[in-house]
Design a protein around this motif. Sequence first.
Motif, mmCIF file in Angstrom:
data_model
loop_
_atom_site.group_PDB
_atom_site.id
_atom_site.type_symbol
_atom_site.label_atom_id
_atom_site.label_comp_id
_atom_site.label_asym_id
_atom_site.label_seq_id
_atom_site.Cartn_x
_atom_site.Cartn_y
_atom_site.Cartn_z
ATOM 1 N N ALA A 221 6.173 -35.296 -40.330
ATOM 2 C CA ALA A 221 5.694 -35.593 -39.015
ATOM 3 C C ALA A 221 7.048 -35.894 -37.930
ATOM 4 N N GLU A 222 8.127 -36.710 -38.692
ATOM 5 C CA GLU A 222 8.977 -37.245 -37.965
ATOM 6 C C GLU A 222 9.843 -36.288 -37.093
ATOM 7 N N GLY A 223 9.953 -36.550 -35.845
ATOM 8 C CA GLY A 223 10.659 -35.539 -35.180
ATOM 9 C C GLY A 223 10.032 -34.257 -34.469
ATOM 10 N N ARG A 224 8.624 -34.392 -34.886
ATOM 11 C CA ARG A 224 7.677 -33.208 -34.491
ATOM 12 C C ARG A 224 6.745 -33.812 -33.419
ATOM 13 N N ARG A 225 6.225 -32.656 -32.820
ATOM 14 C CA ARG A 225 5.121 -32.740 -31.759
ATOM 15 C C ARG A 225 3.906 -32.545 -32.355
ATOM 16 N N ILE A 226 2.755 -33.373 -31.914
ATOM 17 C CA ILE A 226 1.350 -33.281 -32.425
ATOM 18 C C ILE A 226 1.009 -32.139 -31.223
ATOM 19 N N LEU A 227 0.612 -30.965 -31.944
ATOM 20 C CA LEU A 227 0.061 -29.850 -31.253
ATOM 21 C C LEU A 227 -1.460 -29.891 -30.928
ATOM 22 N N ALA A 228 -2.164 -30.222 -31.811
ATOM 23 C CA ALA A 228 -3.600 -30.427 -31.738
ATOM 24 C C ALA A 228 -4.189 -31.645 -32.541
ATOM 25 N N VAL A 229 -5.286 -32.134 -31.960
ATOM 26 C CA VAL A 229 -5.885 -33.148 -32.696
ATOM 27 C C VAL A 229 -7.606 -32.930 -32.746
ATOM 28 N N ARG A 230 -7.981 -33.120 -33.876
ATOM 29 C CA ARG A 230 -9.410 -32.931 -34.156
ATOM 30 C C ARG A 230 -9.980 -34.641 -34.264
ATOM 31 N N ALA A 231 -10.620 -35.112 -33.386
ATOM 32 C CA ALA A 231 -11.246 -36.374 -33.620
ATOM 33 C C ALA A 231 -12.945 -36.360 -33.645
ATOM 34 N N LEU B 161 -3.117 -38.181 -27.601
ATOM 35 C CA LEU B 161 -2.165 -37.924 -28.829
ATOM 36 C C LEU B 161 -1.606 -36.544 -28.536
ATOM 37 N N GLU B 162 -2.162 -35.504 -28.215
ATOM 38 C CA GLU B 162 -1.552 -34.341 -28.036
ATOM 39 C C GLU B 162 -0.356 -34.047 -27.245
ATOM 40 N N GLY B 163 0.829 -33.631 -27.749
ATOM 41 C CA GLY B 163 2.201 -33.505 -27.018
ATOM 42 C C GLY B 163 2.964 -34.559 -27.511
ATOM 43 N N ALA B 164 2.428 -35.674 -28.176
ATOM 44 C CA ALA B 164 3.513 -36.566 -28.264
ATOM 45 C C ALA B 164 4.320 -36.300 -29.391
ATOM 46 N N ARG B 165 5.174 -36.875 -29.578
ATOM 47 C CA ARG B 165 6.732 -36.685 -30.452
ATOM 48 C C ARG B 165 6.239 -37.866 -31.630
ATOM 49 N N LEU C 124 5.198 -43.359 -31.631
ATOM 50 C CA LEU C 124 5.435 -42.057 -30.928
ATOM 51 C C LEU C 124 6.190 -42.336 -29.791
ATOM 52 N N ASP C 125 6.677 -41.288 -28.941
ATOM 53 C CA ASP C 125 7.344 -41.343 -27.766
ATOM 54 C C ASP C 125 6.448 -42.081 -26.545
ATOM 55 N N ARG C 126 5.225 -42.106 -26.955
ATOM 56 C CA ARG C 126 4.327 -42.815 -25.901
ATOM 57 C C ARG C 126 3.374 -43.636 -26.357
#
Length: 103
Positions: free
Chosen positions: A18-28, A47-51, A66-68
């Motif tokens: 996961a480190e250095g990658r973006r979250i593309l999709a979240v299922r909650a 969360l989607e789009g966060a690195r 995350l970056d945010r």
Amino acid sequence: MPELPEVERGRRVAASVAEGRRILAVRAARDDIVFEGLAPRRIRHALEGARVDAVERRGKHLFFALDRRPWPLFHFGMTGAFRVPDAHPLRLASSPRTLDASW
């Protein structure tokens, strides 16, 4: 309940993918205990789009820095674990069953 070495292994597994990658999709799923007062779509949107800058551990809690904000926090509970493709699943000492390697 997972012990510290099992939680650290979970942190390392999550960090490796996961480190250095973006979250593309979240299922909650709706869970009024975990996400008190928040709809699943708000969690997805946050969360989607966060690195993922880092995967950190404090005791038996893991969190994704995350970056945010917000930063998701995880606790494995009795049988929780992170699973990733092509990695051997973690078998908890407290659980007689072996977890499969599927997502």
